[in-house]
Write a protein that holds these residues in place. Structure first.
Motif, PDB file in Angstrom:
ATOM      1  N   PRO A 101       0.839  -1.200   0.000  1.00 52.71           N
ATOM      2  CA  PRO A 101       0.000   0.000   0.000  1.00 52.71           C
ATOM      3  C   PRO A 101       0.871   1.246   0.000  1.00 52.71           C
ATOM      4  O   PRO A 101       1.933   1.280   0.591  1.00 52.71           O
ATOM      5  CB  PRO A 101      -0.804  -0.107   1.264  1.00 52.71           C
ATOM      6  N   ARG A 102       0.337   2.216  -0.631  1.00 52.29           N
ATOM      7  CA  ARG A 102       1.029   3.529  -0.696  1.00 52.29           C
ATOM      8  C   ARG A 102       0.762   4.355   0.553  1.00 52.29           C
ATOM      9  O   ARG A 102      -0.344   4.374   1.053  1.00 52.29           O
ATOM     10  CB  ARG A 102       0.497   4.322  -1.880  1.00 52.29           C
ATOM     11  N   THR A 103       1.770   5.039   0.988  1.00 49.67           N
ATOM     12  CA  THR A 103       1.576   5.942   2.123  1.00 49.67           C
ATOM     13  C   THR A 103       1.180   7.311   1.591  1.00 49.67           C
ATOM     14  O   THR A 103       1.695   7.762   0.556  1.00 49.67           O
ATOM     15  CB  THR A 103       2.866   6.073   2.958  1.00 49.67           C
ATOM     16  N   PRO A 104       0.262   7.928   2.268  1.00 50.28           N
ATOM     17  CA  PRO A 104      -0.168   9.258   1.792  1.00 50.28           C
ATOM     18  C   PRO A 104       0.973  10.266   1.929  1.00 50.28           C
ATOM     19  O   PRO A 104       1.831  10.134   2.800  1.00 50.28           O
ATOM     20  CB  PRO A 104      -1.338   9.617   2.702  1.00 50.28           C
ATOM     21  N   PRO A 105       0.973  11.264   1.061  1.00 52.35           N
ATOM     22  CA  PRO A 105       2.019  12.287   1.163  1.00 52.35           C
ATOM     23  C   PRO A 105       1.858  13.055   2.478  1.00 52.35           C
ATOM     24  O   PRO A 105       0.765  13.162   3.032  1.00 52.35           O
ATOM     25  CB  PRO A 105       1.780  13.193  -0.039  1.00 52.35           C
ATOM     26  N   PRO A 106       2.958  13.578   2.965  1.00 49.32           N
ATOM     27  CA  PRO A 106       2.858  14.354   4.216  1.00 49.32           C
ATOM     28  C   PRO A 106       2.034  15.616   3.974  1.00 49.32           C
ATOM     29  O   PRO A 106       1.993  16.158   2.872  1.00 49.32           O
ATOM     30  CB  PRO A 106       4.309  14.693   4.560  1.00 49.32           C
ATOM     31  N   PRO A 107       1.361  16.081   5.019  1.00 51.35           N
ATOM     32  CA  PRO A 107       0.577  17.319   4.839  1.00 51.35           C
ATOM     33  C   PRO A 107       1.515  18.491   4.558  1.00 51.35           C
ATOM     34  O   PRO A 107       2.667  18.487   4.968  1.00 51.35           O
ATOM     35  CB  PRO A 107      -0.146  17.494   6.177  1.00 51.35           C
ATOM     36  N   PRO A 108       0.996  19.481   3.837  1.00 50.35           N
ATOM     37  CA  PRO A 108       1.842  20.652   3.567  1.00 50.35           C
ATOM     38  C   PRO A 108       2.184  21.358   4.879  1.00 50.35           C
ATOM     39  O   PRO A 108       1.429  21.290   5.850  1.00 50.35           O
ATOM     40  CB  PRO A 108       0.979  21.541   2.671  1.00 50.35           C
ATOM     41  N   PRO A 109       3.343  21.995   4.900  1.00 50.14           N
ATOM     42  CA  PRO A 109       3.703  22.708   6.134  1.00 50.14           C
ATOM     43  C   PRO A 109       2.673  23.795   6.438  1.00 50.14           C
ATOM     44  O   PRO A 109       2.165  24.450   5.544  1.00 50.14           O
ATOM     45  CB  PRO A 109       5.072  23.324   5.836  1.00 50.14           C
ATOM     46  N   GLN A 110       2.385  23.939   7.706  1.00 46.49           N
ATOM     47  CA  GLN A 110       1.400  24.946   8.099  1.00 46.49           C
ATOM     48  C   GLN A 110       2.065  26.305   8.189  1.00 46.49           C
ATOM     49  O   GLN A 110       3.180  26.429   8.693  1.00 46.49           O
ATOM     50  CB  GLN A 110       0.782  24.574   9.434  1.00 46.49           C
ATOM     51  N   ARG A 111       1.371  27.270   7.659  1.00 47.14           N
ATOM     52  CA  ARG A 111       1.861  28.646   7.758  1.00 47.14           C
ATOM     53  C   ARG A 111       1.576  29.167   9.154  1.00 47.14           C
ATOM     54  O   ARG A 111       0.516  28.915   9.709  1.00 47.14           O
ATOM     55  CB  ARG A 111       1.155  29.546   6.748  1.00 47.14           C
ATOM     56  N   PRO A 112       2.516  29.899   9.685  1.00 46.49           N
ATOM     57  CA  PRO A 112       2.222  30.475  11.011  1.00 46.49           C
ATOM     58  C   PRO A 112       1.096  31.483  10.896  1.00 46.49           C
ATOM     59  O   PRO A 112       0.932  32.158   9.884  1.00 46.49           O
ATOM     60  CB  PRO A 112       3.533  31.149  11.414  1.00 46.49           C
ATOM     61  N   GLU A 113       0.316  31.540  11.931  1.00 47.61           N
ATOM     62  CA  GLU A 113      -0.779  32.519  11.972  1.00 47.61           C
ATOM     63  C   GLU A 113      -0.194  33.919  12.011  1.00 47.61           C
ATOM     64  O   GLU A 113       0.773  34.170  12.740  1.00 47.61           O
ATOM     65  CB  GLU A 113      -1.630  32.302  13.230  1.00 47.61           C
ATOM     66  N   PRO A 114      -0.754  34.853  11.240  1.00 50.11           N
ATOM     67  CA  PRO A 114      -0.255  36.226  11.345  1.00 50.11           C
ATOM     68  C   PRO A 114      -0.589  36.792  12.718  1.00 50.11           C
ATOM     69  O   PRO A 114      -1.573  36.386  13.336  1.00 50.11           O
ATOM     70  CB  PRO A 114      -1.010  36.974  10.236  1.00 50.11           C
ATOM     71  N   PRO A 115       0.252  37.694  13.205  1.00 47.38           N
ATOM     72  CA  PRO A 115      -0.061  38.283  14.517  1.00 47.38           C
ATOM     73  C   PRO A 115      -1.377  39.046  14.434  1.00 47.38           C
ATOM     74  O   PRO A 115      -1.734  39.574  13.382  1.00 47.38           O
ATOM     75  CB  PRO A 115       1.116  39.231  14.773  1.00 47.38           C
ATOM     76  N   PRO A 116      -2.114  39.069  15.514  1.00 45.94           N
ATOM     77  CA  PRO A 116      -3.377  39.810  15.471  1.00 45.94           C
ATOM     78  C   PRO A 116      -3.110  41.285  15.232  1.00 45.94           C
ATOM     79  O   PRO A 116      -2.144  41.844  15.730  1.00 45.94           O
ATOM     80  CB  PRO A 116      -3.989  39.572  16.855  1.00 45.94           C
TER      81      PRO A 116
END
Length: 167
Positions: free
Chosen positions: A1-16
């Motif tokens: 079985p194929r392993t799913p690709p890793p999730p894309p890197p998460q972007r940091p939340e912009p400061p409020p």
């Protein structure tokens, strides 16, 4: 079985982003109040941070670079009136440790404000009354703050330090 690709890197939340309008106040009046709050913490000879009418007056006079053109003209006019004898800058600097970057100080002010003096509380209440009588949207503007510093909602003169400095 194929392993799913890793999730894309998460972007940091912009400061409020700092809030622009205080409840019931338009953006220019909010900037004036935030600057007054900053000045209340930078008042020389003060035992505690307290927003006073004199701090509000100086905040409006110093806010020219923070405001849109119409309100900036109000600030410029007020500063000219306060400096009629050429001593405004020295008087201001004797009372307050002025921040070098007003815009940064206002942006950093947030919503944590000092208590109001016995004189400042009725001025802010009267600014709301004046705005309700003169503005379609009833948000308090910089002009309403200045009007409340120098007059009562019924148009009579207000006995205040602010009024005395302008006459």
């Amino acid at each position: 079985p194929r392993t799913p690709p890793p999730p894309p890197p998460q972007r940091p939340e912009p400061p409020p982003t700092p809030p622009t309008d205080l409840p019931g106040y338009d953006a220019p009046a909010s900037a004036n109040l935030r600057l007054a709050y900053v000045l209340s913490r930078r008042r020389k000879e003060a035992k505690r941070a307290l927003l006073r009418s004199s701090g509000l007056l100086v905040a409006i006079a110093e806010s020219e670079r923070l405001l849109p053109p119409g309100d900036a003209e109000l600030a410029k006019m007020l500063r000219g009136m306060l400096d009629h004898d050429g001593g405004y800058g020295a008087t201001r600097d004797a009372a307050f440790d002025m921040p070098a970057d007003l815009a940064a100080a206002v942006a950093a002010a947030g919503d944590s404000f000092p208590p109001l003096s016995n004189n400042a509380q009725p001025i802010l209440e009267d600014a709301r009354l004046i705005a309700g009588r003169t503005a379609a949207n009833a948000a308090v503007g910089a002009r309403h703050l200045l009007a409340a510093l120098i007059s009562m909602p019924d148009g009579t003169d207000r006995a205040s330090d602010a009024r005395a400095r302008l006459t």
